[in-house]
Structure formats: structure tokens, C-alpha cells
Design a protein around this motif. Structure first.
Motif, PDB file in Angstrom:
ATOM      1  N   ILE A   5       0.848  -1.174   0.000  1.00  0.00           N
ATOM      2  CA  ILE A   5       0.000   0.000   0.000  1.00  0.00           C
ATOM      3  C   ILE A   5       0.888   1.229   0.000  1.00  0.00           C
ATOM      4  O   ILE A   5       1.826   1.344   0.783  1.00  0.00           O
ATOM      5  N   ASP A   6       0.615   2.155  -0.894  1.00  0.00           N
ATOM      6  CA  ASP A   6       1.395   3.379  -1.024  1.00  0.00           C
ATOM      7  C   ASP A   6       1.202   4.243   0.220  1.00  0.00           C
ATOM      8  O   ASP A   6       0.095   4.685   0.511  1.00  0.00           O
ATOM      9  N   LEU A   7       2.271   4.471   0.975  1.00  0.00           N
ATOM     10  CA  LEU A   7       2.179   5.297   2.180  1.00  0.00           C
ATOM     11  C   LEU A   7       1.753   6.727   1.872  1.00  0.00           C
ATOM     12  O   LEU A   7       1.278   7.435   2.750  1.00  0.00           O
ATOM     13  N   GLY A   8       1.914   7.162   0.628  1.00  0.00           N
ATOM     14  CA  GLY A   8       1.518   8.509   0.244  1.00  0.00           C
ATOM     15  C   GLY A   8       0.093   8.598  -0.252  1.00  0.00           C
ATOM     16  O   GLY A   8      -0.401   9.672  -0.572  1.00  0.00           O
ATOM     17  N   GLY A   9      -0.608   7.477  -0.321  1.00  0.00           N
ATOM     18  CA  GLY A   9      -1.975   7.469  -0.820  1.00  0.00           C
ATOM     19  C   GLY A   9      -3.004   7.400   0.301  1.00  0.00           C
ATOM     20  O   GLY A   9      -2.714   6.939   1.406  1.00  0.00           O
ATOM     21  N   SER A  10      -4.205   7.831  -0.002  1.00  0.00           N
ATOM     22  CA  SER A  10      -5.260   7.841   1.013  1.00  0.00           C
ATOM     23  C   SER A  10      -5.641   6.433   1.464  1.00  0.00           C
ATOM     24  O   SER A  10      -6.131   6.256   2.573  1.00  0.00           O
ATOM     25  N   GLY A  11      -5.379   5.431   0.661  1.00  0.00           N
ATOM     26  CA  GLY A  11      -5.706   4.058   1.025  1.00  0.00           C
ATOM     27  C   GLY A  11      -4.857   3.484   2.146  1.00  0.00           C
ATOM     28  O   GLY A  11      -5.176   2.440   2.703  1.00  0.00           O
ATOM     29  N   LEU A  69       1.405  16.841  -6.364  1.00  0.00           N
ATOM     30  CA  LEU A  69       2.579  16.503  -5.557  1.00  0.00           C
ATOM     31  C   LEU A  69       3.553  15.634  -6.329  1.00  0.00           C
ATOM     32  O   LEU A  69       3.152  14.831  -7.167  1.00  0.00           O
ATOM     33  N   PHE A  70       4.803  15.774  -6.007  1.00  0.00           N
ATOM     34  CA  PHE A  70       5.796  14.797  -6.450  1.00  0.00           C
ATOM     35  C   PHE A  70       6.952  14.807  -5.466  1.00  0.00           C
ATOM     36  O   PHE A  70       7.114  15.725  -4.670  1.00  0.00           O
ATOM     37  N   THR A  71       7.742  13.752  -5.539  1.00  0.00           N
ATOM     38  CA  THR A  71       8.865  13.590  -4.627  1.00  0.00           C
ATOM     39  C   THR A  71      10.148  13.526  -5.435  1.00  0.00           C
ATOM     40  O   THR A  71      10.206  12.869  -6.468  1.00  0.00           O
ATOM     41  N   THR A  72      11.170  14.203  -4.942  1.00  0.00           N
ATOM     42  CA  THR A  72      12.477  14.167  -5.591  1.00  0.00           C
ATOM     43  C   THR A  72      13.513  13.653  -4.588  1.00  0.00           C
ATOM     44  O   THR A  72      13.462  14.001  -3.411  1.00  0.00           O
ATOM     45  N   HIS A  73      14.392  12.780  -5.062  1.00  0.00           N
ATOM     46  CA  HIS A  73      15.421  12.149  -4.227  1.00  0.00           C
ATOM     47  C   HIS A  73      16.798  12.560  -4.744  1.00  0.00           C
ATOM     48  O   HIS A  73      17.064  12.481  -5.937  1.00  0.00           O
ATOM     49  N   GLN A 108       7.857   0.764  -1.953  1.00  0.00           N
ATOM     50  CA  GLN A 108       7.242   2.081  -2.123  1.00  0.00           C
ATOM     51  C   GLN A 108       7.584   2.643  -3.495  1.00  0.00           C
ATOM     52  O   GLN A 108       8.698   2.479  -3.987  1.00  0.00           O
ATOM     53  N   ASP A 109       6.647   3.341  -4.107  1.00  0.00           N
ATOM     54  CA  ASP A 109       6.877   4.059  -5.354  1.00  0.00           C
ATOM     55  C   ASP A 109       7.710   5.298  -5.021  1.00  0.00           C
ATOM     56  O   ASP A 109       7.284   6.128  -4.217  1.00  0.00           O
ATOM     57  N   LEU A 110       8.897   5.438  -5.592  1.00  0.00           N
ATOM     58  CA  LEU A 110       9.766   6.563  -5.270  1.00  0.00           C
ATOM     59  C   LEU A 110       9.205   7.907  -5.744  1.00  0.00           C
ATOM     60  O   LEU A 110       9.673   8.953  -5.336  1.00  0.00           O
ATOM     61  N   GLY A 111       8.179   7.893  -6.563  1.00  0.00           N
ATOM     62  CA  GLY A 111       7.521   9.124  -6.974  1.00  0.00           C
ATOM     63  C   GLY A 111       6.447   9.566  -5.994  1.00  0.00           C
ATOM     64  O   GLY A 111       5.934  10.681  -6.079  1.00  0.00           O
ATOM     65  N   SER A 112       6.118   8.714  -5.060  1.00  0.00           N
ATOM     66  CA  SER A 112       5.062   9.000  -4.093  1.00  0.00           C
ATOM     67  C   SER A 112       5.602   9.744  -2.875  1.00  0.00           C
ATOM     68  O   SER A 112       6.716   9.485  -2.425  1.00  0.00           O
ATOM     69  N   PRO A 113       4.799  10.627  -2.280  1.00  0.00           N
ATOM     70  CA  PRO A 113       5.223  11.276  -1.042  1.00  0.00           C
ATOM     71  C   PRO A 113       5.468  10.278   0.093  1.00  0.00           C
ATOM     72  O   PRO A 113       6.193  10.569   1.033  1.00  0.00           O
TER      73      PRO A 113
END
Length: 179
Positions: A5-11, A69-73, A108-113
């Protein structure tokens, strides 16, 4: 590895906590996984033991908004900037996945918050088992973080001043589009 489950998603924010919140179904029946089930939950930082498993589980809130939103590493210990037209929402450490003992894991999807955790903790997840017990440090659980790379493109060596490994982990930033 499986996609969790994506930690950055509402689910990822459930209304009621249950150590094993799912059932396993065949064509004939659906049963709870009481004998062999395991689940992983994002843990409360710094809490190793608690009388009630609920005290080990991190809390969450779902917010509705129209922000892109997006995440940058950075893949270094430097905190990356947001591009022009975006604002910083938070900075953190680049989290990739957890792996349980012989149980697979969750990526985790690295594009996700959800891949940019504000605080570093080597093992950010707790494991709940079929006995309805939740533990932070179960044998065989591993946390995987995106490495901070050196000039040769290899993970940085462990610093003598940091015992927790945070100085070896990539930094990240979650950015939101300016309105």
C-alpha cells in the motif's frame, strides 16, 4: 517483492486498526488468516514496546486538496530543491521498502510522497502476527533506504559519528505545485 500500500496514498490510512485486517478466499469459502497471517504497519518513532499493539502503530490523516505533488530524491546527503513553480511541503529520508522474514516485502513508489519519511528510523515498520501481537524488532525484518552515493556512484561508507545509518541515506523533498 510485492507492491504494498502506497504510504503517500489515502488508502494507507484505515479507519480502524486490526492486526490482521483481511480474509483469504478460495472459491468455496473466505476465512481470516488467524493461523499464518502477518501484516506490516508504519510504527510510532522511538516506541519499541507497548502494552497495547495500538500504541505501536503510527497515526494518519487524509487531506483533500488540489495540489499536484511529487517527490524528488537526491541520492546524496544534500536535500534536493523543488523546481521553479513548486513549493516545499516537507523534507525527509528516501524510503524504498521493508522485508519480513520469509514473508516477502512491500515496495514504495519513489515518486510518491510516502517514500519520503520525515524522520529516519532504520526499521520504521512493525510486524503483527497471527497471535494478534505486534512487535517492532522481529528477527529477519529489514528496512531498505535509497543510498547516498559517493563520487564513484557507490553507497557512502558508515560515518564514525553516526550509529543509526542516517548519514548513508539519500535525502528527499516532497514538492507541491504553486497555485
Amino acid at each position: 517483492m510485492t507492491k504494498g500500500i502506497d504510504l503517500g496514498g489515502s488508502g494507507s490510512c484505515v479507519r480502524v486498526f486490526a492486526p490482521l485486517p483481511f480474509v483469504s478466499c478460495t472459491r468455496e469459502t473466505c476465512d481470516s488468516d488467524d493461523r499464518t497471517g502477518y501484516s506490516f504497519w508504519l510504527g510510532v518513532r522511538g516506541v519499541d514496546k507497548a502494552a497495547d499493539s495500538l500504541d505501536l502503530v503510527s497515526r494518519c490523516t487524509v487531506c483533500r486538496g488540489r495540489v499536484s505533488l511529487f517527490t524528488t530524491h537526491s541520492q546524496s546527503t544534500n536535500i534536493p530543491d523543488c523546481p521553479s513553480g513548486y513549493r516545499s511541503l516537507w523534507i525527509g529520508y528516501s524510503y524504498v521498502m521493508n522485508k519480513g522474514k520469509d514473508l516477502g516485502g512491500s515496495v514504495q513508489d519513489l515518486g510518491s510522497p510516502g517514500s519520503c519519511l520525515e524522520k529516519f528510523e532504520a526499521l520504521p515498520f512493525i510486524e503483527c502476527n497471527h497471535n494478534r501481537k505486534c512487535v517492532r524488532y522481529s528477527t529477519g525484518i529489514r528496512g531498505y533506504w535509497l543510498a547516498a552515493l559517493n563520487a564513484e556512484g557507490r553507497p557512502r561508507a558508515m560515518s564514525t559519528t553516526s550509529q543509526d545509518g542516517a548519514d548513508r541515506v539519500s535525502r528527499c523533498r516532497v514538492c507541491g505545485l504553486n497555485n
